[in-house]
Structures are given as C-alpha cells and as structure tokens.
Design a protein around this motif. Structure first.
Motif, mmCIF file in Angstrom:
data_model
loop_
_atom_site.group_PDB
_atom_site.id
_atom_site.type_symbol
_atom_site.label_atom_id
_atom_site.label_comp_id
_atom_site.label_asym_id
_atom_site.label_seq_id
_atom_site.Cartn_x
_atom_site.Cartn_y
_atom_site.Cartn_z
ATOM 1 N N CYS A 141 -1.157 11.428 -5.279
ATOM 2 C CA CYS A 141 -1.237 10.226 -6.122
ATOM 3 C C CYS A 141 -2.584 10.151 -6.831
ATOM 4 N N PHE A 142 -3.645 10.450 -6.096
ATOM 5 C CA PHE A 142 -4.983 10.432 -6.694
ATOM 6 C C PHE A 142 -5.098 11.490 -7.778
ATOM 7 N N GLN A 143 -4.533 12.668 -7.536
ATOM 8 C CA GLN A 143 -4.578 13.738 -8.537
ATOM 9 C C GLN A 143 -3.801 13.356 -9.790
ATOM 10 N N HIS A 174 -3.236 0.709 -11.049
ATOM 11 C CA HIS A 174 -3.956 1.441 -12.096
ATOM 12 C C HIS A 174 -3.411 1.091 -13.482
ATOM 13 N N PRO A 196 2.709 4.410 -2.859
ATOM 14 C CA PRO A 196 2.433 5.081 -4.143
ATOM 15 C C PRO A 196 2.851 4.275 -5.364
ATOM 16 N N HIS A 242 0.849 -1.198 0.000
ATOM 17 C CA HIS A 242 0.000 0.000 0.000
ATOM 18 C C HIS A 242 0.886 1.251 0.000
ATOM 19 N N PHE A 245 0.337 1.679 -5.936
ATOM 20 C CA PHE A 245 -0.937 2.331 -6.280
ATOM 21 C C PHE A 245 -0.971 2.619 -7.782
ATOM 22 N N LYS A 257 -1.277 10.589 -0.500
ATOM 23 C CA LYS A 257 -2.422 9.939 -1.149
ATOM 24 C C LYS A 257 -3.172 10.904 -2.057
ATOM 25 N N GLY A 258 -3.306 12.144 -1.605
ATOM 26 C CA GLY A 258 -4.017 13.138 -2.405
ATOM 27 C C GLY A 258 -3.308 13.427 -3.720
ATOM 28 N N VAL A 305 -3.242 10.285 -10.986
ATOM 29 C CA VAL A 305 -4.001 9.278 -11.728
ATOM 30 C C VAL A 305 -5.232 9.908 -12.387
ATOM 31 N N SER A 306 -5.928 10.770 -11.649
ATOM 32 C CA SER A 306 -7.098 11.450 -12.222
ATOM 33 C C SER A 306 -6.696 12.316 -13.410
#
Length: 326
Positions: free
Chosen positions: A139-141, A63, A56, A54, A59, A136-137, A143-144
């Motif tokens: 990494c999410f940004q 994806h 980056p 778990h 992660f 986490k934020g 990928v988005s």
C-alpha cells in the motif's frame, strides 16, 4: 523576439466581470472551499482515529482526501483573491508554479483511484490472498508511486513551460493557470508542450482509467457469480462510492482535454474545470460518507464522543459530586 516586450504577468479574466456577480461567486466558492477542507479533514481524522478503518481501502481514501485538500488549495484561494481584487494579475512564475501543482495533484489523484480499484479487485476477486496482496508495504509503495508519477509528469510539463516566451496578449480566459489556456498566449513554438500535455492526459490518464476499468470488469464478473442476492449487494456496496468518484472525475476531465475545438467554448471549459478541480474535491468525501456504512458509523461515533452537550453534561455531573473530606 525582436523589439517585442516580454510579458511578466498575466491577467486572469475569471468567471465574470460584473462586480455584484463577483461578490456572489466569492461567497459561493468560499463556502465550497470551506466544505472541502472540513469534509476531507473529517475523513482523515475519522480514519486515523477509528481502528476499524485501519485497512488498505481507507488508507487510500485518507490519501485521496489529502490530495483533494491540496488540489482545492492550489486553485481556490487565488481565485477568491481575484474575485475581490481590482487588478486580477498573476506573475508568470506564479502561474507556472500553479501549473506544476495542478499536474502533480491531478495525476496523483488518478493513480490513487487506480490503486483503490486494485484494492477492491483484490478484496472481491481474490479474498483469500487479500492481506498478502495488499500488505502495508505494498500500500505504501502504491501511494509513493502515485506521488512519484505525478511529480515526474508535473516536472516535465513545468520545465517545458518555463522555456516559453510571452510577448502579448497576456489575458488568460480562465479562472486559473491551466496549461492549455497559457499555451495560447505563447509567442514561441508549443509543439513540445502539446506533446507533453497529450502524454499526460491521454496516455497517463487513459492508462489509469483503463486499469480501473479492467479491474471493475473482473469485479463485476465476480459479483455476478455470487449466488446470494445479499452477498452481491454487500460486495457491490463496497465499490459504489469509488465508482461514483471515478465517474465524476474521468468523464469531465477527459471531455475537457479531448473534445474537438468545434465544441469548445470558454463557458464550457470553465464549467468542466470547476467540476473536476473544485467540486470533485468537495464531493468525494461527501460521496464516501453517504455511500459507505463504515465511514458513516465512524463519523457518528466521533461526533457522539465529541458532542459539546455531552461534554457539558459530563462536566456538570463531575462537579456536582460532593468533595471527600480529608
């Protein structure tokens, strides 16, 4: 258009017209597709199930596996149907839809690979601030943003492709609806489409590749300054699988779309297309499994926990225990 008849479907010529060869190709690509689905699903399940993964890097890897499943599914199932079908046709709208997903997934994969390169840069070149840099934020940004860039690029290319008119011939010299093959059949001007295609492949693709290249220049420079040979080996081992995947994807894709017409041939085009659109999604999880110690350990742990014979032994042992009297 005059009295010209509007084409409503294309004929996919595919890889071979020989019936026996088509059966062989069907079985071969069916096996490749099943391996692609299984291998990438295993990677996703292992990363989700193992708390040690778990982070980056994994992660992004999960994806990437999802994109590889989608990429293969956008091409191979229809390809398998055409191997067995007598009439190898696809409607114009279905062809344009396939073009949309090819662009969406190809651009998204390139952006995710760039994000993975940035992750390795942050981990090796600036380890003290790694958790803040790759939160986490963020990494999410990343990928988005990869999906958003892929969607916008696919949307523009698809919208302009919908404006094309086809009046014959309607035979696509390929195994799928890749845009360059479709543009050759258009009765109308394709300059805008070619500009959009150039933007997608050269500008977006080159930007993604250059970002990855610059990241690895800094990474290698940092690794070479590590005094310990073991430290250098360990640092490089975390990047080797990603470098292999990047090399396989970019070398074939760039050669396919930027090679001069003088060296172009249908066989060569199909070979490179098979590499980056069908074989790469299968090879990526295998490369990460073979070259990444953490992934190998997690897969081995998962297989051990869900081993069928281990389950049977545990079940028999439980049922052999004497029942307690009331």
């Amino acid at each position: 258009m005059g009295n010209q008849t509007e084409v409503t479907e294309f004929i996919i010529l595919g890889l071979s017209n020989d019936p026996q060869m088509q059966i062989f190709l069907f079985l071969m690509f069916l096996v490749v597709y099943l391996i692609t689905l299984l291998a990438n699903m295993v990677i996703m399940l292992v990363i989700r199930a193992d708390p040690h993964l778990h982070s980056p890097m994994y992660f992004f890897l999960s994806h990437l596996s999802f994109v590889d499943i989608c990429c293969s599914s956008a091409i191979v199932p229809k390809m398998l149907v055409h191997f067995l079908a007598e009439h190898k046709t696809i409607s114009v709208n279905s062809c344009i839809t396939q073009i949309f997903f090819i662009f969406l997934l190809a651009v998204t994969e390139g952006c995710i690979l760039s994000a993975m390169a940035y992750d390795r840069y942050a981990a090796i070149c600036d380890p003290l601030h790694y958790m803040d840099t790759m939160s986490k934020g963020i990494c999410f940004q990343l990928v988005s943003g990869a999906w958003a860039i892929g969607f916008i690029d696919a949307l523009f290319n698809t919208v302009f492709a919908l404006k094309l008119h086809f009046c014959g011939p309607n035979q696509i010299n390929h195994f799928s609806c890749e845009l360059p093959s479709v543009l050759r059949l258009s009765c109308t001007e394709t300059l805008t489409n070619q500009v959009m295609l150039f933007t997608s492949v050269v500008i977006l693709g080159s930007s993604s590749f250059l970002f990855t290249l610059i990241s690895y220049i800094h990474i290698i420079s940092t690794i070479l300054r590590i005094r310990s040979a073991e430290g250098r080996r360990k640092a490089f081992s975390t990047c080797s699988s990603h470098l292999t995947v990047v090399g396989l994807l970019y070398l074939t894709a760039f050669f396919q779309y930027t090679k001069p017409n003088s060296v172009s041939s249908m066989v060569l085009d199909e070979m490179f297309s098979i590499q980056y659109s069908i074989l790469s999604p299968m090879l990526n999880p295998i490369i990460y499994s073979l070259k990444n110690k953490d992934v190998k350990t997690a897969i081995g742990k998962m297989l051990g926990e869900y081993n069928f014979f281990k389950y049977c032994r545990s079940y028999l042992k439980t049922n052999k225990q004497p029942k307690q009297r009331a």
